[in-house]
Design an enzyme around this catalytic site. Structure first.
Site, mmCIF file in Angstrom:
data_model
loop_
_atom_site.group_PDB
_atom_site.id
_atom_site.type_symbol
_atom_site.label_atom_id
_atom_site.label_comp_id
_atom_site.label_asym_id
_atom_site.label_seq_id
_atom_site.Cartn_x
_atom_site.Cartn_y
_atom_site.Cartn_z
ATOM 1 N N THR A 89 -19.844 20.361 21.872
ATOM 2 C CA THR A 89 -19.540 20.088 23.283
ATOM 3 C C THR A 89 -20.788 19.630 24.037
ATOM 4 O OG1 THR A 89 -17.814 21.772 23.233
ATOM 5 C CG2 THR A 89 -18.597 21.105 25.403
ATOM 6 N N GLY A 128 -22.699 28.692 21.473
ATOM 7 C CA GLY A 128 -23.039 30.112 21.512
ATOM 8 C C GLY A 128 -24.341 30.383 20.763
ATOM 9 N N GLU A 371 -12.730 26.159 21.842
ATOM 10 C CA GLU A 371 -12.029 25.780 20.611
ATOM 11 C C GLU A 371 -10.794 24.953 20.893
ATOM 12 O OE1 GLU A 371 -14.239 26.993 17.982
ATOM 13 O OE2 GLU A 371 -13.418 25.003 17.750
HETATM 14 C C1 LIG Z 1 -13.316 36.549 15.613
HETATM 15 C C2 LIG Z 1 -13.870 35.952 16.833
HETATM 16 C C3 LIG Z 1 -13.163 34.697 17.209
HETATM 17 C C4 LIG Z 1 -13.462 33.934 18.271
HETATM 18 C C5 LIG Z 1 -14.420 34.260 19.356
HETATM 19 C C6 LIG Z 1 -15.819 34.393 18.881
HETATM 20 C C7 LIG Z 1 -16.672 33.365 18.631
HETATM 21 C C8 LIG Z 1 -16.372 31.994 18.961
HETATM 22 C C9 LIG Z 1 -16.693 31.717 20.374
HETATM 23 C C10 LIG Z 1 -16.737 30.506 20.779
HETATM 24 C C11 LIG Z 1 -16.569 29.379 19.814
HETATM 25 C C12 LIG Z 1 -16.164 28.171 20.538
HETATM 26 C C13 LIG Z 1 -16.673 26.996 19.745
HETATM 27 C C14 LIG Z 1 -16.210 25.740 20.341
HETATM 28 O O1 LIG Z 1 -15.615 25.697 21.379
HETATM 29 S S1 LIG Z 1 -16.579 24.386 19.349
HETATM 30 C C15 LIG Z 1 -15.956 23.037 20.270
HETATM 31 C C16 LIG Z 1 -14.440 23.046 20.283
HETATM 32 N N1 LIG Z 1 -13.969 21.782 20.737
HETATM 33 C C17 LIG Z 1 -12.710 21.397 20.547
HETATM 34 O O2 LIG Z 1 -11.859 22.111 20.061
HETATM 35 C C18 LIG Z 1 -12.393 19.992 20.975
HETATM 36 C C19 LIG Z 1 -10.940 19.894 21.342
HETATM 37 N N2 LIG Z 1 -10.516 18.516 21.268
HETATM 38 C C20 LIG Z 1 -9.869 18.104 20.214
HETATM 39 O O3 LIG Z 1 -9.657 18.800 19.263
HETATM 40 C C21 LIG Z 1 -9.472 16.643 20.361
HETATM 41 O O4 LIG Z 1 -8.653 16.506 21.483
HETATM 42 C C22 LIG Z 1 -8.744 16.136 19.133
HETATM 43 C C23 LIG Z 1 -7.693 17.080 18.687
HETATM 44 C C24 LIG Z 1 -9.839 15.950 18.152
HETATM 45 C C25 LIG Z 1 -7.904 14.929 19.427
HETATM 46 O O5 LIG Z 1 -8.722 13.974 19.759
HETATM 47 P P1 LIG Z 1 -8.291 12.409 19.626
HETATM 48 O O6 LIG Z 1 -9.485 11.696 19.269
HETATM 49 O O7 LIG Z 1 -7.550 12.060 20.860
HETATM 50 O O8 LIG Z 1 -7.311 12.242 18.384
HETATM 51 P P2 LIG Z 1 -5.759 12.450 18.233
HETATM 52 O O9 LIG Z 1 -5.074 11.143 18.181
HETATM 53 O O10 LIG Z 1 -5.248 13.451 19.197
HETATM 54 O O11 LIG Z 1 -5.749 13.102 16.771
HETATM 55 C C26 LIG Z 1 -6.050 12.240 15.699
HETATM 56 C C27 LIG Z 1 -5.321 12.744 14.489
HETATM 57 O O12 LIG Z 1 -6.024 13.872 14.020
HETATM 58 C C28 LIG Z 1 -5.161 14.979 13.954
HETATM 59 N N3 LIG Z 1 -5.988 16.131 14.258
HETATM 60 C C29 LIG Z 1 -6.598 16.384 15.415
HETATM 61 N N4 LIG Z 1 -7.294 17.539 15.329
HETATM 62 C C30 LIG Z 1 -7.102 17.995 14.068
HETATM 63 C C31 LIG Z 1 -7.562 19.143 13.357
HETATM 64 N N5 LIG Z 1 -8.334 20.071 13.963
HETATM 65 N N6 LIG Z 1 -7.181 19.304 12.093
HETATM 66 C C32 LIG Z 1 -6.381 18.374 11.506
HETATM 67 N N7 LIG Z 1 -5.886 17.262 12.109
HETATM 68 C C33 LIG Z 1 -6.266 17.081 13.380
HETATM 69 C C34 LIG Z 1 -4.084 14.712 14.976
HETATM 70 O O13 LIG Z 1 -2.930 15.449 14.703
HETATM 71 C C35 LIG Z 1 -3.899 13.232 14.783
HETATM 72 O O14 LIG Z 1 -3.169 13.038 13.605
HETATM 73 P P3 LIG Z 1 -2.212 11.758 13.469
HETATM 74 O O15 LIG Z 1 -1.489 11.981 12.182
HETATM 75 O O16 LIG Z 1 -1.311 11.781 14.674
HETATM 76 O O17 LIG Z 1 -3.170 10.583 13.472
HETATM 77 C C1 LIG Z 2 -17.312 30.990 26.264
HETATM 78 C C2 LIG Z 2 -17.383 29.604 25.690
HETATM 79 C C3 LIG Z 2 -18.011 29.403 24.461
HETATM 80 C C4 LIG Z 2 -18.112 28.103 23.941
HETATM 81 N N1 LIG Z 2 -18.777 27.923 22.747
HETATM 82 C C5 LIG Z 2 -18.930 26.659 22.274
HETATM 83 C C6 LIG Z 2 -19.673 26.433 21.072
HETATM 84 O O1 LIG Z 2 -20.163 27.371 20.450
HETATM 85 N N2 LIG Z 2 -19.836 25.156 20.637
HETATM 86 C C7 LIG Z 2 -19.287 24.085 21.310
HETATM 87 O O2 LIG Z 2 -19.451 22.946 20.863
HETATM 88 N N3 LIG Z 2 -18.560 24.271 22.459
HETATM 89 C C8 LIG Z 2 -18.386 25.522 22.941
HETATM 90 N N4 LIG Z 2 -17.661 25.727 24.096
HETATM 91 C C9 LIG Z 2 -17.156 24.569 24.835
HETATM 92 C C10 LIG Z 2 -15.639 24.428 24.695
HETATM 93 O O3 LIG Z 2 -15.310 24.017 23.402
HETATM 94 C C11 LIG Z 2 -15.171 23.415 25.747
HETATM 95 O O4 LIG Z 2 -15.367 24.008 27.012
HETATM 96 C C12 LIG Z 2 -13.688 23.059 25.540
HETATM 97 O O5 LIG Z 2 -13.546 22.264 24.380
HETATM 98 C C13 LIG Z 2 -13.102 22.318 26.743
HETATM 99 O O6 LIG Z 2 -13.848 21.146 27.031
HETATM 100 P P1 LIG Z 2 -14.490 20.943 28.514
HETATM 101 O O7 LIG Z 2 -15.141 22.192 28.907
HETATM 102 O O8 LIG Z 2 -15.266 19.705 28.484
HETATM 103 O O9 LIG Z 2 -13.220 20.773 29.458
HETATM 104 P P2 LIG Z 2 -12.478 19.367 29.742
HETATM 105 O O10 LIG Z 2 -12.085 18.715 28.473
HETATM 106 O O11 LIG Z 2 -13.265 18.593 30.726
HETATM 107 O O12 LIG Z 2 -11.127 19.944 30.429
HETATM 108 C C14 LIG Z 2 -11.071 20.119 31.850
HETATM 109 C C15 LIG Z 2 -9.604 19.964 32.239
HETATM 110 O O13 LIG Z 2 -9.195 18.634 31.882
HETATM 111 C C16 LIG Z 2 -8.006 18.682 31.117
HETATM 112 N N5 LIG Z 2 -7.948 17.628 30.105
HETATM 113 C C17 LIG Z 2 -8.953 17.203 29.312
HETATM 114 N N6 LIG Z 2 -8.512 16.279 28.441
HETATM 115 C C18 LIG Z 2 -7.179 16.142 28.668
HETATM 116 C C19 LIG Z 2 -6.138 15.354 28.090
HETATM 117 N N7 LIG Z 2 -6.354 14.532 27.058
HETATM 118 N N8 LIG Z 2 -4.887 15.487 28.574
HETATM 119 C C20 LIG Z 2 -4.644 16.353 29.591
HETATM 120 N N9 LIG Z 2 -5.584 17.117 30.195
HETATM 121 C C21 LIG Z 2 -6.830 17.009 29.739
HETATM 122 C C22 LIG Z 2 -8.077 20.026 30.397
HETATM 123 O O14 LIG Z 2 -6.773 20.448 30.019
HETATM 124 C C23 LIG Z 2 -8.698 20.926 31.464
HETATM 125 O O15 LIG Z 2 -7.675 21.419 32.311
HETATM 126 C C24 LIG Z 2 -17.554 27.006 24.649
HETATM 127 C C25 LIG Z 2 -16.915 27.216 25.870
HETATM 128 C C26 LIG Z 2 -16.821 28.503 26.397
HETATM 129 C C27 LIG Z 2 -16.120 28.707 27.708
#
Ligand SMILES: CC/C=C\C/C=C\C/C=C\CCCC(=O)SCCNC(=O)CCNC(=O)[C@H](O)C(C)(C)COP(=O)(O)OP(=O)(O)OC[C@H]1O[C@@H](n2cnc3c(N)ncnc32)[C@H](O)[C@@H]1OP(=O)(O)O
Ligand SMILES: Cc1cc2nc3c(=O)[nH]c(=O)nc-3n(C[C@H](O)[C@H](O)[C@H](O)COP(=O)(O)OP(=O)(O)OC[C@H]3O[C@@H](n4cnc5c(N)ncnc54)[C@H](O)[C@@H]3O)c2cc1C
Length: 616
Positions: A89, A128, A371
């Site tokens: 992120t 994190g 996530e």
């Molecule tokens: C035990 C303790 C547990 C938890 C708490 C403790 C520790 C952890 C604390 C914090 C950790 C947090 C870490 C993070 O937050 S890391 C960052 C996380 N970020 C995200 O999750 C990003 C979210 N965004 C997305 O996932 C994207 O929107 C996207 C899904 C990648 C979609 O993007 P886009 O480019 O628009 O592509 P699409 O057309 O939507 O998808 C393309 C294609 O791929 C398929 N797809 C998407 N994602 C996945 C996947 N994860 N696995 C498999 N396939 C995937 C999707 O279905 C599509 O498929 P098609 O067949 O339609 O092409």
């Molecule tokens: C406690 C915590 C720990 C984290 N740890 C990690 C980490 O370890 N590593 C890491 O990489 N990230 C980490 N993150 C970041 C986290 O993965 C992002 O905050 C999350 O993926 C959401 O992205 P954003 O914050 O940019 O929100 P945005 O994507 O900007 O979302 C803001 C608003 O816009 C809306 N929006 C965005 N896209 C769309 C769409 N396509 N359609 C409709 N609505 C949409 C969302 O639904 C939301 O309401 C952490 C976040 C938190 C809060």
């Protein structure tokens, strides 16, 4: 707070290592890491700064790196010789991964990648442990070769010196600031300027850059999203745990606290004798059980899929992705709202820090965002449901977790209403399929009118979200039904235990029915008498489960240290513990607070003098 958390986390990690060696020597099973993380997280109320290291950094090295890269980096990470995080992120992007700005330019002359975060918005933001704990990270960047974009790639990047912990040249790293909870996690920011890493620091199990700069694409690009799938599975389990903790606290408090006679002249009853209190507390106990079972199912599916992916079989990825998304959303939403409902069920004392319900909420709530922000993941599932509905229309088979969609699509109308469990479950599934059909009509009409898929998804977003939500309800309720009614080990259960489980199933199905009554009535005719009968059954099953509420939450088996709550302590001495906690407050160290002479007394005297003057 961060340093205390690191100290505790290290102590707990050492304990975890010895447990792993004892119960899972050299094994790669996810549970010890998960249990370890849960144990560490539970013992550190401000959050575990090693969570992302345990759950994402080590796993990404194992699953996305080659065997050689695992030997070079992964083994040291698993052994906690280096501590990493997952830096995906950015300040400017979290959801839309294709919009990430951090870039990695391949320099074939030196066989290195040059890493940059070109703008402020490109800075990694949130990972994190990144602020102060980690000395490495998985740096997710857009890969460029000869300035041509190749998609996302992951790089092992050392950010601090292993001896001095000083940030390395070209690295700008620090803490992003105070949050509403998890303030022991030191979520951080990271900027890189012309930071060079060797070619072999790019994780290359699924995609490669050869020394001469040729790019070998991954067979399935989505496999690079696998680290996120794992944490979504973890969230489903972790948040059901948070809900179980809060339900334990509120249940124990509800059988200690007495308030308001139910019959005139009678003594004040335990508040759990009030039907409305039972409706606040007991469904949350059941929801925690329901999600714990669903999360365990998902975990097994993750393990199977991870092993298949390791063998380059990617066939189960789409189903795992869909289920991981829907369960992460359902569990994080329902646990967050449920914990707040349980806090309110404890009255004023629920608002005290000594009750710990606020902190459990603050630990659970961010899972609705990280996530994969929940509403984005709902849209992900909505898109997948559209694809599956096209399969249904083409007469093709669906993935097992969506088989009910095919079955319901063949029903011309809903059968005679009986109110049985099977009827209630089918009603939720039937309403889901009705919603999918309506969403598809809107979505498909837009695509047919030449809207792009992303635009059609956006403008059909409300219906896609509804369909996704009902799919989650159908999956979770169906899983619970199977576990209670058709489980192979059902006959090993005592009749009494089976009866308690069946009461929990009755409550879950009726509660979900009432929560989605509007969605169900769109597609099924149900009479007022039939609905009233369910209302009676709801009141009846709450009464039936009331005597078992404490035993069920005791069976969650949370140690007082984990609950860390004066309201939920096992011995029930709530008032004594509340008072003990109050006396420890710094303001109670002196009888007269320092602010009296400095502020309060002059303020009151000035007002008194003004009052005298105004009388003259
Ligand atoms: C035990 C303790 C547990 C938890 C708490 C403790 C520790 C952890 C604390 C914090 C950790 C947090 C870490 C993070 O937050 S890391 C960052 C996380 N970020 C995200 O999750 C990003 C979210 N965004 C997305 O996932 C994207 O929107 C996207 C899904 C990648 C979609 O993007 P886009 O480019 O628009 O592509 P699409 O057309 O939507 O998808 C393309 C294609 O791929 C398929 N797809 C998407 N994602 C996945 C996947 N994860 N696995 C498999 N396939 C995937 C999707 O279905 C599509 O498929 P098609 O067949 O339609 O092409
Ligand atoms: C406690 C915590 C720990 C984290 N740890 C990690 C980490 O370890 N590593 C890491 O990489 N990230 C980490 N993150 C970041 C986290 O993965 C992002 O905050 C999350 O993926 C959401 O992205 P954003 O914050 O940019 O929100 P945005 O994507 O900007 O979302 C803001 C608003 O816009 C809306 N929006 C965005 N896209 C769309 C769409 N396509 N359609 C409709 N609505 C949409 C969302 O639904 C939301 O309401 C952490 C976040 C938190 C809060």
């Amino acid at each position: 707070m961060a340093s205390m958390s690191v100290k505790h986390a290290i102590a707990a990690a050492k304990k975890l290592r010895s447990l792993q060696e004892r119960f899972n020597p050299g094994g790669s099973d996810i549970y010890p890491a998960l249990m370890g993380d849960e144990a560490i997280t539970a013992l550190i109320p401000s959050g575990n700064p090693l969570s992302v290291h345990i759950l994402m950094f080590t796993r990404a090295l194992r699953e996305q790196g080659t065997d050689e890269q695992y030997e070079k980096f992964g083994r040291r990470a698993d052994n906690n010789e280096i501590i990493g995080t997952f830096a995906q992120t950015e300040l400017g992007h979290g959801t839309y991964l294709r919009g990430l700005e951090a870039r990695a330019d391949y320099d074939r002359g030196t066989e290195e990648f040059v890493l940059n975060t070109p703008k402020l918005s490109s800075y990694k933001w949130w990972p994190g442990g990144l602020g102060q704990t980690c000395n490495y990270c998985i740096f997710v960047a857009q890969l460029y070769i000869d300035n041509e974009a190749k998609g996302m790639a992951m790089f092992v990047v050392q950010i601090r010196d292993e001896e001095t912990h000083m940030p390395l040249p070209g690295v700008h790293v620090g803490e992003i600031g105070k949050k509403m909870g998890l303030n022991g996690v030191n979520n951080g920011f990271l900027g890189l300027k012309d930071y060079r890493v060797p070619r072999l620091n790019m994780l290359m199990r699924h995609q490669q850059v050869l020394p001469d700069g040729r790019f070998v694409k991954s067979p399935v690009s989505q496999v690079s999203y696998f680290p996120m799938v794992f944490v979504r599975c973890m969230v489903a389990r972790q948040n059901s745990n948070y809900l179980a903790q809060a339900a334990t606290i509120a249940t124990r408090y509800s059988v200690i606290r007495r308030q308001s006679p139910i019959e005139e002249g009678q003594p004040e009853p335990k508040i759990l004798e009030h039907l409305t209190q039972q409706m606040k507390v007991i469904p949350e106990i059941v929801t925690a059980v329901v999600y714990r079972l669903a999360a365990a199912n998902l975990q097994n599916m993750y393990n199977e899929t991870a092993e298949a992916v390791y063998r380059k079989d990617f066939s189960r990825l789409p189903e795992l992705h869909a289920l991981a998304c829907i369960l992460k959303v359902a569990t994080s939403y329902d646990s967050t709202y449920g914990i707040e409902r349980l806090r309110q069920a404890c009255g004023g004392h629920g608002y005290l820090t000594a009750g710990n319900l606020g902190n459990i909420f603050a630990m659970a709530a961010p899972a609705c965002t990280y996530e994969g922000e929940n509403s984005v993941l709902y849209l992900q599932v909505g898109k997948i449901l559209m694809k599956n509905w096209s399969q249904v229309l083409a007469g093709r088979e669906l993935m097992p977790s969506m088989a009910y969609i095919s079955e319901c699509s063949k029903m011309t109308s809903f059968p005679q209403w009986t109110g049985s469990w099977e009827c209630l479950l089918k009603a939720i599934q039937y309403a889901c399929v009705g919603s999918i059909r309506l969403a598809f009509q809107s979505y498909n009409a837009r695509v047919q009118s030449a809207q792009s898929q992303t635009a059609a998804v956006n403008y059909s977003g409300l219906e896609l979200t509804k369909a996704a939500e009902l799919h989650g309800r159908s999956y979770v309720a169906g899983n619970f039904y199977q576990q209670i009614v058709n489980s192979p080990n059902k006959h090993q259960r005592s009749p009494q235990f089976q009866k308690v489980l069946e009461n929990m199933l009755e409550l879950h199905l009726i509660q979900i029915f009432f929560r989605h009554l509007g969605d169900i009535l769109r597609f099924i005719r149900i009479t007022e008498d039939e609905i009233s009968a369910l209302q009676r059954r709801l009141e009846e099953v709450l009464k039936e489960l009331r005597p078992d509420a404490v035993a069920i939450t005791d069976a969650f088996d949370f140690n007082d240290k984990i609950l860390s709550s004066a309201l939920g302590c096992y011995d029930g001495n709530v008032y004594e513990r509340l008072f003990e906690a109050a006396l420890k407050h710094p303001l109670n160290r002196k009888s007269v607070p320092d602010f009296f002479e400095a502020h309060l007394k002059p303020f009151m005297k000035e007002n008194a003098d003004n009052a005298k003057k105004s009388k003259l």
